[in-house]
Design a protein around this motif. Structure first.
Motif, PDB file in Angstrom:
ATOM      1  N   UNK A 187       0.856  -1.187   0.000  1.00 29.05           N
ATOM      2  CA  UNK A 187       0.000   0.000   0.000  1.00 29.05           C
ATOM      3  C   UNK A 187       0.890   1.235   0.000  1.00 29.05           C
ATOM      4  N   UNK A 188       0.739   2.071  -1.024  1.00 28.87           N
ATOM      5  CA  UNK A 188       1.523   3.299  -1.124  1.00 28.87           C
ATOM      6  C   UNK A 188       0.851   4.421  -0.355  1.00 28.87           C
ATOM      7  N   UNK A 189      -0.426   4.572  -0.574  1.00 26.31           N
ATOM      8  CA  UNK A 189      -1.239   5.572   0.105  1.00 26.31           C
ATOM      9  C   UNK A 189      -2.679   5.082   0.023  1.00 26.31           C
ATOM     10  N   UNK A 190      -3.609   5.673   0.753  1.00 29.43           N
ATOM     11  CA  UNK A 190      -4.992   5.181   0.701  1.00 29.43           C
ATOM     12  C   UNK A 190      -5.502   5.036  -0.729  1.00 29.43           C
ATOM     13  N   UNK A 191      -5.895   3.819  -1.100  1.00 29.29           N
ATOM     14  CA  UNK A 191      -6.439   3.563  -2.431  1.00 29.29           C
ATOM     15  C   UNK A 191      -5.420   3.261  -3.497  1.00 29.29           C
ATOM     16  N   UNK A 192      -4.124   3.297  -3.181  1.00 32.37           N
ATOM     17  CA  UNK A 192      -3.076   3.109  -4.192  1.00 32.37           C
ATOM     18  C   UNK A 192      -2.194   1.927  -3.815  1.00 32.37           C
ATOM     19  N   UNK A 193      -2.197   0.889  -4.654  1.00 30.35           N
ATOM     20  CA  UNK A 193      -1.480  -0.355  -4.391  1.00 30.35           C
ATOM     21  C   UNK A 193      -0.463  -0.590  -5.500  1.00 30.35           C
ATOM     22  N   UNK A 194       0.723  -1.065  -5.128  1.00 34.24           N
ATOM     23  CA  UNK A 194       1.738  -1.468  -6.100  1.00 34.24           C
ATOM     24  C   UNK A 194       1.762  -2.985  -6.151  1.00 34.24           C
ATOM     25  N   UNK A 195       1.812  -3.534  -7.382  1.00 36.59           N
ATOM     26  CA  UNK A 195       1.740  -4.980  -7.601  1.00 36.59           C
ATOM     27  C   UNK A 195       2.909  -5.404  -8.492  1.00 36.59           C
ATOM     28  N   UNK A 196       3.778  -6.294  -8.030  1.00 36.02           N
ATOM     29  CA  UNK A 196       4.864  -6.793  -8.884  1.00 36.02           C
ATOM     30  C   UNK A 196       4.319  -7.615 -10.058  1.00 36.02           C
ATOM     31  N   UNK A 197       4.852  -7.352 -11.256  1.00 41.38           N
ATOM     32  CA  UNK A 197       4.437  -8.079 -12.460  1.00 41.38           C
ATOM     33  C   UNK A 197       5.673  -8.360 -13.321  1.00 41.38           C
ATOM     34  N   UNK A 198       6.553  -9.255 -12.894  1.00 36.68           N
ATOM     35  CA  UNK A 198       7.753  -9.533 -13.685  1.00 36.68           C
ATOM     36  C   UNK A 198       7.405 -10.020 -15.076  1.00 36.68           C
ATOM     37  N   UNK A 199       8.294  -9.691 -16.009  1.00 31.22           N
ATOM     38  CA  UNK A 199       8.094 -10.097 -17.396  1.00 31.22           C
ATOM     39  C   UNK A 199       8.889  -9.187 -18.310  1.00 31.22           C
ATOM     40  N   UNK A 200       8.414  -7.968 -18.492  1.00 27.26           N
ATOM     41  CA  UNK A 200       9.156  -6.995 -19.295  1.00 27.26           C
ATOM     42  C   UNK A 200      10.544  -6.809 -18.692  1.00 27.26           C
ATOM     43  N   UNK A 201      10.608  -6.495 -17.413  1.00 32.40           N
ATOM     44  CA  UNK A 201      11.837  -6.581 -16.631  1.00 32.40           C
ATOM     45  C   UNK A 201      11.527  -7.388 -15.380  1.00 32.40           C
ATOM     46  N   UNK A 202      12.559  -7.799 -14.663  1.00 33.92           N
ATOM     47  CA  UNK A 202      12.340  -8.568 -13.444  1.00 33.92           C
ATOM     48  C   UNK A 202      11.621  -7.735 -12.392  1.00 33.92           C
ATOM     49  N   UNK A 203      11.891  -6.430 -12.379  1.00 29.34           N
ATOM     50  CA  UNK A 203      11.317  -5.571 -11.359  1.00 29.34           C
ATOM     51  C   UNK A 203      10.127  -4.751 -11.810  1.00 29.34           C
ATOM     52  N   UNK A 204       9.473  -5.139 -12.874  1.00 27.34           N
ATOM     53  CA  UNK A 204       8.298  -4.392 -13.334  1.00 27.34           C
ATOM     54  C   UNK A 204       7.170  -4.471 -12.308  1.00 27.34           C
ATOM     55  N   UNK A 205       6.468  -3.357 -12.136  1.00 30.67           N
ATOM     56  CA  UNK A 205       5.307  -3.295 -11.254  1.00 30.67           C
ATOM     57  C   UNK A 205       4.209  -2.497 -11.951  1.00 30.67           C
ATOM     58  N   UNK A 206       2.989  -2.645 -11.443  1.00 32.27           N
ATOM     59  CA  UNK A 206       1.881  -1.790 -11.869  1.00 32.27           C
ATOM     60  C   UNK A 206       1.316  -1.121 -10.622  1.00 32.27           C
TER      61      UNK A 206
END
Length: 303
Positions: A187-206
């Motif tokens: 959780x970054x801030x209320x309502x905002x979540x970071x999700x790891x999605x490896x593929x394009x790079x190992x550390x890609x997130x959305x």
């Protein structure tokens, strides 16, 4: 500044033109579709001159966003008013001024009551920063992966903002203050979540905001030529299989709007998003990375 001495030979006559320093990033065609088109080698050219104030404004946005500053006007050097930040939907603004160092990736400002978010980074320009000041500045700089860092350090320094990036890509942003590790969400801030999605790079997130907006970097985009959600096979630098798994993870989210780093932003609606994402991972495995790259127009699907 655009260079008339290297103007594209296919430009239509008139004051607006595109030069051949274009890097095939497709940014201008996102902002001025129908006015700027693509030749057989992927370079942009001016297909027709604007015929209305709205079309003229679209070309100014394309000119200001272009990372090589390849779009120009022979009669007027500067737009009558700053084109960016530009509201895409209430609460989300495109920042334009795409950086060549990130191959023209889009960046966004998300207005939040507890502090605004910058998703990936545009070029740092004083005039743009002053307009961001007027919008309340930036509390968090969210980096989707290593490729689209651009001038994030300068933006963070101006506002004393926290900088978020995944540990696997953190060497691209040594000044980052919030390092996400592993495959868990945060959780970054209320309502905002970071999700790891490896593929394009190992550390890609959305970044998923308010259960309705998804900021995807180079992981997933709206392919405006195919009119569908898509991925980049030739730019999958870490793992095609991991990218397919990431698509399955993203398919469980509720999404109305998608905002990509490369590729066009799009108001999908929840039904279309759910329908297309339900099978994307399986299709990727069935077709394979090589087959995906061999589809028509694949050579220039870097948008």
């Amino acid at each position: 500044m655009a260079r008339a001495d290297v103007a594209h030979p296919d430009n239509v006559g008139g004051p607006w033109f595109v030069d051949t320093r274009c890097i095939r990033c497709d940014v201008a065609r996102h902002w001025a579709p129908g006015l700027i088109e693509m030749d057989d080698s992927g370079l942009s050219y001016l297909a027709r001159q604007p015929e209305s104030p709205a079309e003229t404004a679209a070309l100014w946005r394309a000119a200001e966003a272009c990372p090589t500053q390849s779009i120009g006007n022979l009669e007027i050097r500067r737009p009558p008013s700053p084109p960016f930040p530009y509201e895409l939907t209430p609460g989300v603004l495109a920042l334009g001024h795409n950086a060549r160092s990130s191959f023209g990736a889009h960046s966004y400002l998300v207005e939040r009551p507890d502090g605004n978010l910058m998703v990936d980074s545009p070029r740092y320009l004083r005039g743009l920063a002053e307009r961001v000041d007027d919008l309340g500045g930036i509390r968090h700089v969210l980096l989707s992966h290593r490729d689209d860092v651009a001038d994030a350090d300068r933006w963070a320094e101006r506002y004393g903002a926290e900088v978020w990036i995944h540990a696997a890509d953190a060497d691209a942003a040594p000044y980052a203050t919030a390092i996400l590790d592993g495959d868990g969400t945060a959780l970054i801030s209320p309502g905002t979540i970071v999700i790891p999605v490896p593929g394009h790079t190992e550390g890609s997130v959305v970044f998923h905001v308010d259960d309705r907006w998804l900021f995807t970097g180079d992981t997933l985009h709206w392919n405006h030529r195919r009119h569908e959600l898509d991925v980049f096979p030739e730019q999958t630098f870490f793992s095609w299989d991991e990218l397919a798994r990431s698509m399955e993870l993203l398919s469980t989210l509720r999404v109305e709007w998608l905002f990509a780093g490369h590729g066009s932003w799009h108001d999908l609606g929840t039904d279309l998003y759910a329908d297309q994402m339900s099978s994307l991972g399986d299709k990727m495995r069935q077709i394979g990375r090589a087959g995906w790259a061999q589809r028509p127009r694949a050579a220039y699907d870097w948008y």
